[in-house]
Design a protein around this motif. Structure first.
Motif, PDB file in Angstrom:
ATOM      1  N   MET A  22       0.846  -1.196   0.000  1.00  0.00           N
ATOM      2  CA  MET A  22       0.000   0.000   0.000  1.00  0.00           C
ATOM      3  C   MET A  22       0.879   1.243   0.000  1.00  0.00           C
ATOM      4  SD  MET A  22      -3.074  -0.598   2.723  1.00  0.00           S
ATOM      5  CE  MET A  22      -4.012   0.747   2.022  1.00  0.00           C
ATOM      6  N   ARG A  23       0.437   2.247  -0.744  1.00  0.00           N
ATOM      7  CA  ARG A  23       1.071   3.566  -0.695  1.00  0.00           C
ATOM      8  C   ARG A  23       0.075   4.541  -0.074  1.00  0.00           C
ATOM      9  NH1 ARG A  23       5.434   4.867  -4.183  1.00  0.00           N
ATOM     10  NH2 ARG A  23       4.464   6.767  -4.941  1.00  0.00           N
ATOM     11  N   VAL A  24       0.501   5.191   0.995  1.00  0.00           N
ATOM     12  CA  VAL A  24      -0.353   6.124   1.733  1.00  0.00           C
ATOM     13  C   VAL A  24       0.357   7.469   1.776  1.00  0.00           C
ATOM     14  CG1 VAL A  24      -1.499   6.601   3.928  1.00  0.00           C
ATOM     15  CG2 VAL A  24      -1.252   4.235   3.142  1.00  0.00           C
ATOM     16  N   THR A  25      -0.384   8.545   1.554  1.00  0.00           N
ATOM     17  CA  THR A  25       0.211   9.875   1.627  1.00  0.00           C
ATOM     18  C   THR A  25      -0.579  10.749   2.588  1.00  0.00           C
ATOM     19  OG1 THR A  25       0.901  11.803   0.327  1.00  0.00           O
ATOM     20  CG2 THR A  25      -1.132  10.748  -0.328  1.00  0.00           C
ATOM     21  N   ALA A  26       0.113  11.694   3.209  1.00  0.00           N
ATOM     22  CA  ALA A  26      -0.518  12.608   4.169  1.00  0.00           C
ATOM     23  C   ALA A  26       0.343  13.857   4.297  1.00  0.00           C
ATOM     24  CB  ALA A  26      -0.671  11.935   5.535  1.00  0.00           C
ATOM     25  N   PRO A  27      -0.232  14.989   4.740  1.00  0.00           N
ATOM     26  CA  PRO A  27       0.582  16.179   5.027  1.00  0.00           C
ATOM     27  C   PRO A  27       1.627  15.862   6.087  1.00  0.00           C
ATOM     28  CG  PRO A  27      -1.753  16.722   4.970  1.00  0.00           C
ATOM     29  CD  PRO A  27      -1.668  15.233   4.950  1.00  0.00           C
ATOM     30  N   THR A  28       2.747  16.569   6.032  1.00  0.00           N
ATOM     31  CA  THR A  28       3.904  16.207   6.844  1.00  0.00           C
ATOM     32  C   THR A  28       3.610  16.102   8.342  1.00  0.00           C
ATOM     33  OG1 THR A  28       5.335  17.258   5.212  1.00  0.00           O
ATOM     34  CG2 THR A  28       6.282  16.828   7.371  1.00  0.00           C
ATOM     35  N   VAL A  29       3.121  17.185   8.939  1.00  0.00           N
ATOM     36  CA  VAL A  29       2.944  17.190  10.390  1.00  0.00           C
ATOM     37  C   VAL A  29       1.748  16.334  10.803  1.00  0.00           C
ATOM     38  CG1 VAL A  29       2.538  18.625  12.418  1.00  0.00           C
ATOM     39  CG2 VAL A  29       4.070  19.423  10.607  1.00  0.00           C
ATOM     40  N   LEU A  30       0.618  16.497  10.142  1.00  0.00           N
ATOM     41  CA  LEU A  30      -0.546  15.663  10.435  1.00  0.00           C
ATOM     42  C   LEU A  30      -0.194  14.191  10.244  1.00  0.00           C
ATOM     43  CD1 LEU A  30      -3.635  15.353  10.979  1.00  0.00           C
ATOM     44  CD2 LEU A  30      -3.935  15.463   8.495  1.00  0.00           C
ATOM     45  N   GLY A  31       0.544  13.899   9.192  1.00  0.00           N
ATOM     46  CA  GLY A  31       0.913  12.514   8.926  1.00  0.00           C
ATOM     47  C   GLY A  31       1.777  11.928  10.020  1.00  0.00           C
ATOM     48  N   HIS A  32       2.748  12.711  10.498  1.00  0.00           N
ATOM     49  CA  HIS A  32       3.638  12.187  11.533  1.00  0.00           C
ATOM     50  C   HIS A  32       2.941  12.060  12.885  1.00  0.00           C
ATOM     51  CE1 HIS A  32       7.780  11.285  12.879  1.00  0.00           C
ATOM     52  NE2 HIS A  32       7.338  11.744  14.036  1.00  0.00           N
ATOM     53  N   VAL A  33       2.141  13.067  13.219  1.00  0.00           N
ATOM     54  CA  VAL A  33       1.533  13.101  14.553  1.00  0.00           C
ATOM     55  C   VAL A  33       0.317  12.181  14.663  1.00  0.00           C
ATOM     56  CG1 VAL A  33       0.388  14.598  16.247  1.00  0.00           C
ATOM     57  CG2 VAL A  33       2.389  15.423  15.003  1.00  0.00           C
ATOM     58  N   ARG A  34      -0.554  12.180  13.647  1.00  0.00           N
ATOM     59  CA  ARG A  34      -1.803  11.437  13.755  1.00  0.00           C
ATOM     60  C   ARG A  34      -1.869  10.173  12.898  1.00  0.00           C
ATOM     61  NH1 ARG A  34      -6.252  13.523  16.135  1.00  0.00           N
ATOM     62  NH2 ARG A  34      -6.713  11.292  16.151  1.00  0.00           N
ATOM     63  N   VAL A  35      -1.374  10.255  11.653  1.00  0.00           N
ATOM     64  CA  VAL A  35      -1.547   9.124  10.736  1.00  0.00           C
ATOM     65  C   VAL A  35      -0.552   8.001  11.014  1.00  0.00           C
ATOM     66  CG1 VAL A  35      -1.575   8.411   8.314  1.00  0.00           C
ATOM     67  CG2 VAL A  35      -2.503  10.642   8.968  1.00  0.00           C
ATOM     68  N   LEU A  36       0.708   8.343  11.228  1.00  0.00           N
ATOM     69  CA  LEU A  36       1.729   7.324  11.438  1.00  0.00           C
ATOM     70  C   LEU A  36       1.400   6.354  12.574  1.00  0.00           C
ATOM     71  CD1 LEU A  36       4.458   6.014  10.893  1.00  0.00           C
ATOM     72  CD2 LEU A  36       5.531   7.829  12.255  1.00  0.00           C
ATOM     73  N   PRO A  37       1.015   6.827  13.770  1.00  0.00           N
ATOM     74  CA  PRO A  37       0.677   5.860  14.828  1.00  0.00           C
ATOM     75  C   PRO A  37      -0.451   4.907  14.429  1.00  0.00           C
ATOM     76  CG  PRO A  37       0.926   8.063  15.740  1.00  0.00           C
ATOM     77  CD  PRO A  37       0.919   8.224  14.252  1.00  0.00           C
ATOM     78  N   LEU A  38      -1.409   5.389  13.647  1.00  0.00           N
ATOM     79  CA  LEU A  38      -2.512   4.524  13.220  1.00  0.00           C
ATOM     80  C   LEU A  38      -2.045   3.508  12.187  1.00  0.00           C
ATOM     81  CD1 LEU A  38      -5.386   7.158  13.007  1.00  0.00           C
ATOM     82  CD2 LEU A  38      -5.052   5.395  14.746  1.00  0.00           C
ATOM     83  N   LEU A  39      -1.117   3.894  11.325  1.00  0.00           N
ATOM     84  CA  LEU A  39      -0.573   2.932  10.368  1.00  0.00           C
ATOM     85  C   LEU A  39       0.206   1.834  11.087  1.00  0.00           C
ATOM     86  CD1 LEU A  39       0.709   5.204   7.442  1.00  0.00           C
ATOM     87  CD2 LEU A  39      -1.488   4.028   7.672  1.00  0.00           C
ATOM     88  N   LEU A  40       0.938   2.213  12.111  1.00  0.00           N
ATOM     89  CA  LEU A  40       1.701   1.215  12.860  1.00  0.00           C
ATOM     90  C   LEU A  40       0.775   0.228  13.570  1.00  0.00           C
ATOM     91  CD1 LEU A  40       4.527   3.467  14.368  1.00  0.00           C
ATOM     92  CD2 LEU A  40       4.591   2.047  12.308  1.00  0.00           C
ATOM     93  N   SER A  41      -0.294   0.733  14.155  1.00  0.00           N
ATOM     94  CA  SER A  41      -1.237  -0.170  14.823  1.00  0.00           C
ATOM     95  C   SER A  41      -1.980  -1.025  13.803  1.00  0.00           C
ATOM     96  CB  SER A  41      -2.217   0.617  15.690  1.00  0.00           C
ATOM     97  OG  SER A  41      -3.012   1.489  14.905  1.00  0.00           O
ATOM     98  N   PHE A  42      -2.231  -0.471  12.613  1.00  0.00           N
ATOM     99  CA  PHE A  42      -2.888  -1.233  11.547  1.00  0.00           C
ATOM    100  C   PHE A  42      -2.008  -2.395  11.118  1.00  0.00           C
ATOM    101  CE2 PHE A  42      -3.686  -1.962   6.987  1.00  0.00           C
ATOM    102  CZ  PHE A  42      -5.042  -2.242   7.018  1.00  0.00           C
TER     103      PHE A  42
END
Length: 321
Positions: free
Chosen positions: A98-118
């Motif tokens: 999968m390729r997932v994209t997000a804005p830099t800060v939102l991606g690091h703070v909110r999206v990344l932890p959810l991807l790791l748990s996924f």
């Protein structure tokens, strides 16, 4: 059908040659002869009309177009492999790349932890996270899911709302003790404000409501002694007592709860954008996309987890305003 079979065979031979470094090693991996692998790659190049590999007697090297072809072809074979395994196992478990994209800060703070748990829940999913602050073409760049902050998601894609892009005006207790709290947006003219700057354009006009009961917002000019093109730097400047800052609520949630920062003019900052999970429209939505979007929706839900407490400090360029 013959051309399609040759295309897939050539693609597989090319990928194997790139990954193991030679035609002879690729031949051993694929159960072919070295000359057979070489012919498959040569025919692939002939059909495409480009050179994918530069060969010498000692080594082979990807050309620029060859590198781009390899990345796309690798994904295609990964998808084919995942599809076959899904059908063979008669289940709909998420798997594959999968390729997932997000804005830099939102991606690091909110999206990344959810991807790791996924990935902890679905270990057969391989994720490539692309953090950048531009609008990515989902089809052109083979994006499975994009997290975007926008007032109007694209009609050409499927969009699931994750939450509001709420923002907060805040400052350190030391600054407010020294300069006082503004009681009205116009009072900001007498305060130091920490502003965002990008490409020479200074965001010195904040859209604010005259009071929390108002439905209309107006531009309020602000000024100060510090500006930066990095949202995380703005937060650090506010923590250092340099003035009042306008930041995303997800970034300063823990600072507000701990008292390191104090909100001012509550209710005067309008919510003008929302956060969406966006993915391409298609007759068949892969299980990995469906499950990831569901995971993001649940993870962004109020009270789902204390995500705002994980205030990150990556080295980033700029967060889109």
């Amino acid at each position: 059908m013959r051309n399609e079979r040759e295309s897939f065979a050539g693609m597989a031979a090319f990928i194997a040659s790139v990954e193991v470094g030679s035609f002879s090693a690729a031949a051993a991996k694929l159960g072919l002869t070295p000359s057979g692998v070489s012919k498959l790659v040569s025919r692939l190049e002939e059909r495409l009309g480009v050179r994918l590999l530069q060969r010498t007697t000692r080594r082979m090297q990807l050309t620029q177009v060859g590198r781009a072809y390899y990345e796309r072809a690798r994904r295609i074979l990964d998808e084919l492999d995942a599809l076959e395994r899904e059908v063979e196992s008669h289940d709909d478990a998420p798997r594959g790349a999968m390729r997932v994209t997000a804005p830099t800060v939102l991606g690091h703070v909110r999206v990344l932890p959810l991807l790791l748990s996924f990935q902890g829940t679905f270990p057969e999913v391989k994720i490539e996270l692309l953090l950048n602050d531009r609008v990515v073409d989902l089809v052109e760049e083979s994006i499975d899911v994009a997290v975007r902050m926008t007032a109007s998601p694209p009609l050409s894609s499927v969009a699931r709302k994750l939450g509001d892009d709420a923002r907060v005006l805040c400052a350190s207790p030391a600054y407010l003790s020294r300069r006082g709290r503004p009681g009205h947006p116009r009072d900001l003219a007498d305060h130091d404000c920490i502003v965002f700057v990008a490409g020479g354009a200074v965001d010195d006009t904040w859209r604010l409501k005259p009071d929390p009961r108002s439905d209309e917002a107006e531009g309020v000019r602000v000024r100060g002694r510090f500006q930066a093109n990095n949202t995380l730097s703005l937060r650090e400047a506010a923590l250092g007592g340099l003035g009042i800052v306008n930041l995303p609520a997800y970034l300063v949630g823990e600072d507000l709860r701990s008292g390191r920062l104090v909100a001012v003019l509550e209710g005067c900052v309008p919510i003008e954008r929302a956060i969406y999970a966006v993915y391409p429209q298609a007759p068949f939505i892969p299980a990995k996309v469906r499950e990831l979007v569901r995971h993001l929706v649940e993870g962004f839900a109020p009270g789902a987890r204390d995500a705002d407490a994980a205030v990150a400090r990556p080295a980033s360029r700029q967060e889109p305003r």
